[in-house]
Scaffold this motif. Structure first.
Motif, PDB file in Angstrom:
ATOM      1  N   LEU A  63       0.856  -1.182   0.000  1.00 29.37           N
ATOM      2  CA  LEU A  63       0.000   0.000   0.000  1.00 29.37           C
ATOM      3  C   LEU A  63       0.889   1.227   0.000  1.00 29.37           C
ATOM      4  CD1 LEU A  63      -3.117   0.372   0.155  1.00 29.37           C
ATOM      5  CD2 LEU A  63      -2.835   0.736   2.598  1.00 29.37           C
ATOM      6  N   ARG A  64       0.632   2.124  -0.914  1.00 29.28           N
ATOM      7  CA  ARG A  64       1.424   3.349  -0.998  1.00 29.28           C
ATOM      8  C   ARG A  64       1.185   4.232   0.232  1.00 29.28           C
ATOM      9  NH1 ARG A  64      -0.001   5.447  -6.920  1.00 29.28           N
ATOM     10  NH2 ARG A  64      -1.985   4.480  -6.378  1.00 29.28           N
ATOM     11  N   PRO A  65       2.035   5.231   0.448  1.00 28.99           N
ATOM     12  CA  PRO A  65       1.933   6.043   1.674  1.00 28.99           C
ATOM     13  C   PRO A  65       0.513   6.501   1.974  1.00 28.99           C
ATOM     14  CG  PRO A  65       3.884   6.659   0.438  1.00 28.99           C
ATOM     15  CD  PRO A  65       3.145   5.666  -0.414  1.00 28.99           C
ATOM     16  N   PRO A 144       5.446  -1.435   8.267  1.00 29.75           N
ATOM     17  CA  PRO A 144       5.988  -0.243   7.616  1.00 29.75           C
ATOM     18  C   PRO A 144       7.294  -0.546   6.874  1.00 29.75           C
ATOM     19  CG  PRO A 144       5.465   0.167   9.936  1.00 29.75           C
ATOM     20  CD  PRO A 144       5.423  -1.317   9.744  1.00 29.75           C
ATOM     21  N   ILE A 145       7.448   0.070   5.717  1.00 31.97           N
ATOM     22  CA  ILE A 145       8.704   0.015   4.964  1.00 31.97           C
ATOM     23  C   ILE A 145       9.266   1.443   4.973  1.00 31.97           C
ATOM     24  CG2 ILE A 145       9.786  -0.525   2.738  1.00 31.97           C
ATOM     25  CD1 ILE A 145       7.478  -2.473   2.240  1.00 31.97           C
ATOM     26  N   PRO A 146      10.198   1.729   5.882  1.00 28.10           N
ATOM     27  CA  PRO A 146      10.638   3.113   6.118  1.00 28.10           C
ATOM     28  C   PRO A 146      11.263   3.793   4.901  1.00 28.10           C
ATOM     29  CG  PRO A 146      11.343   1.662   7.897  1.00 28.10           C
ATOM     30  CD  PRO A 146      10.841   0.787   6.800  1.00 28.10           C
ATOM     31  N   MET A 147      11.877   3.012   3.989  1.00 27.63           N
ATOM     32  CA  MET A 147      12.593   3.621   2.867  1.00 27.63           C
ATOM     33  C   MET A 147      11.707   4.492   1.995  1.00 27.63           C
ATOM     34  SD  MET A 147      13.921   0.665   3.931  1.00 27.63           S
ATOM     35  CE  MET A 147      13.348  -0.683   2.918  1.00 27.63           C
ATOM     36  N   THR A 150       5.867   3.150   2.518  1.00 32.45           N
ATOM     37  CA  THR A 150       4.781   2.270   2.127  1.00 32.45           C
ATOM     38  C   THR A 150       4.504   1.265   3.245  1.00 32.45           C
ATOM     39  OG1 THR A 150       6.346   0.808   1.007  1.00 32.45           O
ATOM     40  CG2 THR A 150       5.255   2.478  -0.347  1.00 32.45           C
ATOM     41  N   LEU A 151       3.440   0.494   3.089  1.00 27.98           N
ATOM     42  CA  LEU A 151       3.079  -0.540   4.053  1.00 27.98           C
ATOM     43  C   LEU A 151       2.957  -1.875   3.338  1.00 27.98           C
ATOM     44  CD1 LEU A 151       0.220   1.272   6.025  1.00 27.98           C
ATOM     45  CD2 LEU A 151       2.532   0.820   6.864  1.00 27.98           C
ATOM     46  N   MET A 152       3.499  -2.928   3.933  1.00 27.88           N
ATOM     47  CA  MET A 152       3.233  -4.276   3.456  1.00 27.88           C
ATOM     48  C   MET A 152       2.084  -4.833   4.285  1.00 27.88           C
ATOM     49  SD  MET A 152       5.674  -7.625   2.945  1.00 27.88           S
ATOM     50  CE  MET A 152       5.626  -8.258   4.622  1.00 27.88           C
ATOM     51  N   ILE A 153       0.972  -5.088   3.639  1.00 26.98           N
ATOM     52  CA  ILE A 153      -0.217  -5.583   4.313  1.00 26.98           C
ATOM     53  C   ILE A 153      -0.227  -7.103   4.266  1.00 26.98           C
ATOM     54  CG2 ILE A 153      -2.733  -5.524   4.396  1.00 26.98           C
ATOM     55  CD1 ILE A 153      -1.307  -2.802   4.892  1.00 26.98           C
ATOM     56  N   VAL A 154      -0.366  -7.735   5.420  1.00 29.07           N
ATOM     57  CA  VAL A 154      -0.404  -9.188   5.529  1.00 29.07           C
ATOM     58  C   VAL A 154      -1.813  -9.611   5.924  1.00 29.07           C
ATOM     59  CG1 VAL A 154       0.547 -11.222   6.682  1.00 29.07           C
ATOM     60  CG2 VAL A 154       2.017  -9.237   6.221  1.00 29.07           C
ATOM     61  N   GLY A 155      -2.370 -10.571   5.183  1.00 21.60           N
ATOM     62  CA  GLY A 155      -3.704 -11.068   5.487  1.00 21.60           C
ATOM     63  C   GLY A 155      -3.773 -12.569   5.338  1.00 21.60           C
ATOM     64  N   GLU A 156      -4.750 -13.178   6.014  1.00 23.79           N
ATOM     65  CA  GLU A 156      -4.954 -14.624   5.952  1.00 23.79           C
ATOM     66  C   GLU A 156      -6.255 -14.933   5.221  1.00 23.79           C
ATOM     67  OE1 GLU A 156      -5.135 -18.535   8.910  1.00 23.79           O
ATOM     68  OE2 GLU A 156      -5.305 -16.511   9.740  1.00 23.79           O
ATOM     69  N   ILE A 157      -6.194 -15.915   4.315  1.00 24.13           N
ATOM     70  CA  ILE A 157      -7.376 -16.303   3.544  1.00 24.13           C
ATOM     71  C   ILE A 157      -8.402 -16.968   4.454  1.00 24.13           C
ATOM     72  CG2 ILE A 157      -8.248 -17.736   1.654  1.00 24.13           C
ATOM     73  CD1 ILE A 157      -5.513 -17.483   0.318  1.00 24.13           C
TER      74      ILE A 157
END
Length: 212
Positions: A63-65, A144-147, A150-157
């Motif tokens: 996900l973008r900022p 969070p990806i500080p560089m 952005t955010l890496m979103i983790v989800g479970e099916i």
């Protein structure tokens, strides 16, 4: 053509977005569906969904900022913990693409773009009826990806829906049968075509490529 890091940084913003988004190759095209606490459904096109693990069945996306512009997708699944991932096929490309326009929070991309909400009992987030492969996801974590903020979103099916003919050779999921499409850059769509299937790679069965 050869770009240095400095030359990439000096490119026009849109040109840089198109270039860097494209050079990683063709990515899966998906629509992510959510619903607000006010009951307004939301839908957006994403090209960053990826597999994280099968046990438990995890999927991620980038996900973008969230501070740059309103991110209704993020706001919605943070509130209720649920979202859907829906594959895009060739018959819905145009409608899916225009969900990326910046609609107001009280406007549903489903209705504006001619797509149909579909619900599963006990699951709040809307699926896309027109999609052929759909996942109902439980939000796990935002990393969070500080560089680049952005955010890496983790989800479970929680729910997985596929057509009856989804399986092909050796019970592999056949994306070509489902007419899945991919995205390169910001707005270019590609067909998915199966070229070749190989057996599981075992060291003892690697062909002798040196003599070819």
């Amino acid at each position: 053509m050869h770009y240095t890091k400095e030359e990439i940084a000096e490119l026009d913003k849109v040109a840089r977005l198109k270039l860097i988004n494209a050079v990683s190759g063709i990515k899966a095209a998906n629509l992510i569906g959510t619903i607000s606490k006010e009951g307004v459904s939301n839908l957006g096109v994403f090209n960053s969904v990826f597999h994280l693990g099968s046990n438990p069945p995890l999927q991620g996306f980038i996900l973008r900022p969230v501070d740059e512009v309103p991110r209704h997708t993020y706001e919605n699944f943070i509130e209720n913990g649920q979202y859907t991932i829906n594959h895009i096929h060739s018959g819905m490309i145009e409608r899916a693409h225009y969900t990326s326009a910046k609609f107001e929070a009280d406007v549903s991309e489903f209705s504006e773009c001619g797509l149909t909400e579909e619900y599963v009992a006990g699951f709040e987030a809307p699926f896309v009826k027109e999609s052929r492969l759909k996942m109902g996801m439980r939000f796990i974590k935002a990393i969070p990806i500080p560089m680049n903020d952005t955010l890496m979103i983790v989800g479970e099916i929680q729910h997985l829906m596929l057509p009856e003919n989804a399986y092909g050779e050796a019970e592999d999921v056949d994306l070509e049968r489902m007419d899945a499409v991919g995205i390169s850059g910001l707005n270019t769509y590609y067909e998915v075509k199966k070229l070749k299937r190989f057996p599981y790679a075992r060291r003892s069965e690697v062909p002798n490529f040196k003599d070819r």
